[in-house]
Design a protein around this motif. Structure first.
Motif, PDB file in Angstrom:
ATOM      1  N   GLY A 250       0.903  -0.842  -0.247  1.00 12.63           N
ATOM      2  CA  GLY A 250       0.015   0.423  -0.349  1.00 12.63           C
ATOM      3  C   GLY A 250       1.196   1.649   0.349  1.00 12.63           C
ATOM      4  N   LEU A 251       1.938   1.682  -1.078  1.00 13.07           N
ATOM      5  CA  LEU A 251       2.723   2.487  -0.875  1.00 13.07           C
ATOM      6  C   LEU A 251       2.133   3.396  -1.626  1.00 13.07           C
ATOM      7  CD1 LEU A 251       5.762   0.880  -1.978  1.00 13.07           C
ATOM      8  CD2 LEU A 251       5.318   1.076   0.243  1.00 13.07           C
ATOM      9  N   CYS A 252       2.437   5.243  -1.872  1.00 12.47           N
ATOM     10  CA  CYS A 252       1.673   6.687  -1.516  1.00 12.47           C
ATOM     11  C   CYS A 252       1.900   6.688  -2.885  1.00 12.47           C
ATOM     12  CB  CYS A 252       1.851   7.252  -1.622  1.00 12.47           C
ATOM     13  SG  CYS A 252       2.227   7.165   1.110  1.00 12.47           S
ATOM     14  N   SER A 253       3.296   5.443  -3.465  1.00 10.58           N
ATOM     15  CA  SER A 253       4.316   5.799  -4.876  1.00 10.58           C
ATOM     16  C   SER A 253       4.455   4.480  -5.290  1.00 10.58           C
ATOM     17  CB  SER A 253       4.436   6.906  -5.815  1.00 10.58           C
ATOM     18  OG  SER A 253       5.716   7.401  -4.211  1.00 10.58           O
ATOM     19  N   LYS A 254       4.655   4.547  -6.928  1.00 15.02           N
ATOM     20  CA  LYS A 254       5.777   3.531  -7.508  1.00 15.02           C
ATOM     21  C   LYS A 254       6.587   3.549  -6.376  1.00 15.02           C
ATOM     22  CE  LYS A 254       7.157   0.548 -11.833  1.00 15.02           C
ATOM     23  NZ  LYS A 254       7.076   0.839 -12.715  1.00 15.02           N
ATOM     24  N   LEU A 255       7.316   2.772  -6.109  1.00 10.64           N
ATOM     25  CA  LEU A 255       8.636   2.560  -5.709  1.00 10.64           C
ATOM     26  C   LEU A 255       9.999   2.016  -6.368  1.00 10.64           C
ATOM     27  CD1 LEU A 255      10.004   0.510  -3.136  1.00 10.64           C
ATOM     28  CD2 LEU A 255      10.222  -1.166  -4.641  1.00 10.64           C
ATOM     29  N   LYS A 256      10.526   2.560  -5.831  1.00  7.72           N
ATOM     30  CA  LYS A 256      11.790   3.543  -6.848  1.00  7.72           C
ATOM     31  C   LYS A 256      12.869   2.979  -5.891  1.00  7.72           C
ATOM     32  CE  LYS A 256       9.741   6.250 -10.466  1.00  7.72           C
ATOM     33  NZ  LYS A 256      10.017   8.225 -10.178  1.00  7.72           N
ATOM     34  N   LEU A 267      12.676  -0.593   4.613  1.00 11.40           N
ATOM     35  CA  LEU A 267      12.822  -2.149   5.138  1.00 11.40           C
ATOM     36  C   LEU A 267      12.956  -2.090   6.778  1.00 11.40           C
ATOM     37  CD1 LEU A 267      15.616  -3.988   3.918  1.00 11.40           C
ATOM     38  CD2 LEU A 267      13.042  -4.851   3.982  1.00 11.40           C
ATOM     39  N   LEU A 268      13.736  -0.639   7.044  1.00 14.30           N
ATOM     40  CA  LEU A 268      13.405  -0.030   8.272  1.00 14.30           C
ATOM     41  C   LEU A 268      11.918   0.424   8.500  1.00 14.30           C
ATOM     42  CD1 LEU A 268      14.525   1.025  11.045  1.00 14.30           C
ATOM     43  CD2 LEU A 268      15.481   3.061   9.909  1.00 14.30           C
ATOM     44  N   TYR A 269      11.084   1.215   7.823  1.00 20.11           N
ATOM     45  CA  TYR A 269       9.704   1.262   8.072  1.00 20.11           C
ATOM     46  C   TYR A 269       8.769   0.653   8.115  1.00 20.11           C
ATOM     47  CZ  TYR A 269       6.049   4.811   6.948  1.00 20.11           C
ATOM     48  OH  TYR A 269       5.233   5.478   7.765  1.00 20.11           O
ATOM     49  N   LEU A 270       9.115  -0.541   7.819  1.00 18.21           N
ATOM     50  CA  LEU A 270       8.318  -1.705   7.957  1.00 18.21           C
ATOM     51  C   LEU A 270       8.691  -2.747   8.986  1.00 18.21           C
ATOM     52  CD1 LEU A 270       8.373  -2.751   3.631  1.00 18.21           C
ATOM     53  CD2 LEU A 270       6.473  -1.542   5.543  1.00 18.21           C
ATOM     54  N   ALA A 271       9.992  -3.114   9.519  1.00 17.84           N
ATOM     55  CA  ALA A 271       9.999  -3.532  10.952  1.00 17.84           C
ATOM     56  C   ALA A 271       9.023  -2.748  11.535  1.00 17.84           C
ATOM     57  CB  ALA A 271      11.650  -3.169  11.138  1.00 17.84           C
ATOM     58  N   GLU A 272       9.120  -1.945  11.796  1.00 20.75           N
ATOM     59  CA  GLU A 272       8.714  -0.518  12.999  1.00 20.75           C
ATOM     60  C   GLU A 272       7.531  -1.232  13.711  1.00 20.75           C
ATOM     61  OE1 GLU A 272       9.554   1.963  14.992  1.00 20.75           O
ATOM     62  OE2 GLU A 272      11.361   2.559  13.902  1.00 20.75           O
ATOM     63  N   PRO A 273       6.494  -2.239  13.507  1.00 24.54           N
ATOM     64  CA  PRO A 273       5.748  -2.887  14.153  1.00 24.54           C
ATOM     65  C   PRO A 273       5.709  -3.238  14.996  1.00 24.54           C
ATOM     66  CG  PRO A 273       4.952  -2.347  11.250  1.00 24.54           C
ATOM     67  CD  PRO A 273       6.384  -1.600  11.945  1.00 24.54           C
ATOM     68  N   ALA A 317       3.015  -8.142   4.778  1.00 21.54           N
ATOM     69  CA  ALA A 317       2.661  -7.165   3.921  1.00 21.54           C
ATOM     70  C   ALA A 317       1.371  -6.891   4.141  1.00 21.54           C
ATOM     71  CB  ALA A 317       2.503  -7.813   2.323  1.00 21.54           C
ATOM     72  N   ALA A 318       0.339  -7.328   4.457  1.00 20.40           N
ATOM     73  CA  ALA A 318      -1.308  -7.231   5.498  1.00 20.40           C
ATOM     74  C   ALA A 318      -0.769  -6.738   6.955  1.00 20.40           C
ATOM     75  CB  ALA A 318      -1.463  -8.349   5.516  1.00 20.40           C
ATOM     76  N   ILE A 319       0.156  -6.617   8.018  1.00 23.19           N
ATOM     77  CA  ILE A 319       0.243  -6.246   8.681  1.00 23.19           C
ATOM     78  C   ILE A 319       0.456  -4.490   8.249  1.00 23.19           C
ATOM     79  CG2 ILE A 319       1.571  -5.343  10.188  1.00 23.19           C
ATOM     80  CD1 ILE A 319       2.132  -8.956  11.490  1.00 23.19           C
ATOM     81  N   ALA A 320       1.174  -4.527   7.440  1.00 23.44           N
ATOM     82  CA  ALA A 320       1.415  -2.889   6.932  1.00 23.44           C
ATOM     83  C   ALA A 320       0.388  -2.472   6.432  1.00 23.44           C
ATOM     84  CB  ALA A 320       2.608  -2.791   5.545  1.00 23.44           C
ATOM     85  N   ARG A 321       0.158  -3.026   5.998  1.00 26.06           N
ATOM     86  CA  ARG A 321      -1.959  -2.946   5.542  1.00 26.06           C
ATOM     87  C   ARG A 321      -2.693  -2.082   6.604  1.00 26.06           C
ATOM     88  NH1 ARG A 321      -0.948  -5.925   1.307  1.00 26.06           N
ATOM     89  NH2 ARG A 321      -2.685  -7.483   2.461  1.00 26.06           N
ATOM     90  N   ILE A 322      -2.748  -3.511   7.345  1.00 24.56           N
ATOM     91  CA  ILE A 322      -3.495  -3.456   8.185  1.00 24.56           C
ATOM     92  C   ILE A 322      -3.723  -2.104   9.533  1.00 24.56           C
ATOM     93  CG2 ILE A 322      -4.760  -4.068  10.947  1.00 24.56           C
ATOM     94  CD1 ILE A 322      -4.141  -7.120   9.426  1.00 24.56           C
ATOM     95  N   PHE A 323      -1.722  -1.263   9.939  1.00 26.70           N
ATOM     96  CA  PHE A 323      -1.756  -0.759  10.467  1.00 26.70           C
ATOM     97  C   PHE A 323      -1.499   0.190   9.631  1.00 26.70           C
ATOM     98  CE2 PHE A 323      -0.905  -4.404  12.819  1.00 26.70           C
ATOM     99  CZ  PHE A 323      -1.417  -4.166  14.222  1.00 26.70           C
ATOM    100  N   SER A 324      -2.648   1.067   9.249  1.00 22.34           N
ATOM    101  CA  SER A 324      -2.332   2.399   8.601  1.00 22.34           C
ATOM    102  C   SER A 324      -3.931   2.299   7.560  1.00 22.34           C
ATOM    103  CB  SER A 324      -1.021   2.086   6.926  1.00 22.34           C
ATOM    104  OG  SER A 324      -1.118   1.418   6.339  1.00 22.34           O
ATOM    105  N   GLN A 325      -4.526   3.356   7.441  1.00 19.61           N
ATOM    106  CA  GLN A 325      -6.189   3.853   7.300  1.00 19.61           C
ATOM    107  C   GLN A 325      -5.154   4.157   6.169  1.00 19.61           C
ATOM    108  OE1 GLN A 325      -8.295   6.031   9.611  1.00 19.61           O
ATOM    109  NE2 GLN A 325      -8.162   3.466  10.883  1.00 19.61           N
TER     110      GLN A 325
END
Length: 484
Positions: A250-256, A267-273, A317-325
């Motif tokens: 669920g990224l805001c823009s295409k990954l680059k 990777l750090l961002y996604l490890a935060e939860p 990936a589901a955790i990243a989406r679940i914990f962001s609206q």
């Protein structure tokens, strides 16, 4: 929980030390969303103290106004003074109506004060957050703020003969210990909760504790997280997967991915939860109106163990989406743009730029993946050191700054009296704290099964017996020390 803006990433309670105890983290934990603050049940006076800008230059006469709060709800003439130390976020008056320290204050008839840390919250010593201004931000200046505040307040309020006890959690816990260490004539005793007293550039042990704490909840959990993280790292090496990764998380823009800094930041961002779940493990619960009370080791491990959600990568990936609206922005360039703001309406409002500056110039504390005994990968110590150069154009050695900090305060080798060090076994920060008695007068309270700053919270019926016992031990120590 909501990941609405990058400022949510940088709001720490900390706890935290931080509206709650918070850490502080060396990178701020981002999964923080607050409801409207509940109204205060008891009167709390907000005041402003005329503070010196530079305590170590007698020729500099500049001053500024530092925010503090006062509550005399429990005060009895002749009673002690309890001073709660604010840290790297805006100081909340909610600490004046809830918390274990108020239980102690009621028993001892203490006057309660709460002092906000310079450069955080509304305590703005300078016009901006430029490098020229940030040179006045350090733990040494903060301790001198405390000393000057204590001397003047004791004189103006007729408290010169009172015994002063300081409290703090996480970075503020370190300050509580160091205040007693450096100014023993002003501080009678200290409660230094979850205090990382040893500065270190590289702190991979943090994620090692994350592994062990997740495994204590479910032995398979950290293995599943590692599987997912390894899968993501492998896919990041193939640009043809970027469209699917963008959709998956669920990224805001295409990954680059244009540099190692881009992938490391993501990777750090996604490890935060997971880091947040271990560090706090619901300990912050409803205090200060937290709405993310379901964040816990169990919640995330249950999700990672749910095979109906596909492979471990899909669950991650589901955790990243679940914990962001809303969508997630993982661009390192966006992070740099945010962190480079020098106005008080920018990064300074959340404490992000000042705290990262302190990690670059004093503490390190970088929670890298430079250990095989942890579940993540891809954000090595080089990422954090490059961050210092990119944000602050720093050429100085972080290692030299960290060494100076340990020389200044002694690291683990503290030589003082009447300081108690509570730590939780789940909390990764205990790896840099005091978890065994140094002397009988420098005791440690290691609380099995509890997280960051748990002892600072208001008691509740569901508390673990060992947490209840820890608070009782702190009370008995204060009772003993206040008689000395």
């Amino acid at each position: 929980m909501v990941l609405q803006t990058l400022s949510d990433f940088f709001r720490i309670c900390l706890l935290l030390m931080w509206v709650l105890c918070v850490p502080g983290n060396a990178h701020f934990t981002r999964f923080r969303k607050f409801q409207n603050a509940p109204s205060l049940e008891h009167a709390v006076d907000e005041n402003w103290f005329v503070q010196r800008l530079d305590h170590f230059n007698g020729a500099d006469s500049r001053v500024w106004k530092q925010r503090y709060f006062v509550s005399d709800r429990f005060y009895k003439p002749g009673g002690p003074v309890f001073l709660m130390i604010g840290a790297e976020t805006s100081t909340s008056p909610l600490w004046m109506q809830s918390g274990a320290w108020l239980t102690y204050a009621e028993r001892f008839g203490a006057l309660c004060l709460l002092l906000e840390h310079r450069f955080y919250g509304l305590s703005h010593p300078t016009e901006d957050l430029s490098l020229e201004s940030l040179r006045f931000l350090s733990s040494q200046q903060a301790l001198a703020d405390l000393a000057h505040f204590r001397v003047v307040t004791a004189e103006s309020r007729g408290l010169k003969s009172s015994k002063w006890v300081v409290f703090g959690g996480s970075y503020a816990g370190s300050l509580a210990a160091w205040f007693r260490l450096k100014y023993p004539h002003l501080v009678h005793a200290s409660v230094a909760s979850s205090a990382p007293v040893y500065a270190t550039v590289n702190f991979p042990e943090y994620l090692e504790v994350v592994w062990r704490s997740l495994a204590a909840e479910n032995p398979e959990c950290p293995k599943l997280v590692k599987n997912a993280s390894d899968t993501l790292i492998a896919r990041l090496k193939d640009p043809s997967t970027y469209n699917s990764i963008t959709k998956d998380f669920g990224l805001c823009s295409k990954l680059k991915i244009q540099s190692e800094m881009d992938s490391a930041y993501m990777l750090l961002y996604l490890a935060e939860p997971f880091m947040l779940a271990v560090q706090y493990d619901q300990e912050t619960r409803a205090f200060a109106g937290m709405v993310d009370s379901k964040i816990s080791r169990k919640a995330l491990c249950d999700l990672m163990s749910d095979s109906s959600r596909g492979e471990p990568y899909d669950r991650y990936a589901a955790i990243a989406r679940i914990f962001s609206q809303s969508c997630i922005d993982v661009r390192y360039s966006y992070y740099l743009q945010y962190m480079s703001s020098t106005g008080w309406s920018g990064a300074g409002a959340s404490g992000a730029r000042p705290w990262v500056y302190q990690t670059c110039t004093e503490f390190g504390f970088y929670q890298s993946t430079d250990s095989p005994h942890q579940p993540f990968g891809g954000f090595p110590i080089s990422f954090f050191l490059q961050q210092c150069r990119d944000i602050f154009n720093m050429n100085a050695s972080v290692a030299d700054a960290v060494q100076q900090t340990n020389e200044q305060y002694g690291g683990y080798d503290i030589r003082s009296t009447r300081i108690v060090f509570p730590n939780g076994s789940i909390d990764p920060w205990h790896a840099l704290g005091v978890i065994k008695n140094i002397t009988d007068d420098l005791p440690a309270i290691f609380i099995k099964g509890t997280a960051h700053c748990a002892d600072m919270e208001q008691a509740r019926a569901s508390d673990l017996p060992q947490l209840t016992q820890a608070r009782q031990e702190i009370f008995l120590l204060l009772q003993k020390w206040l008689k000395e």
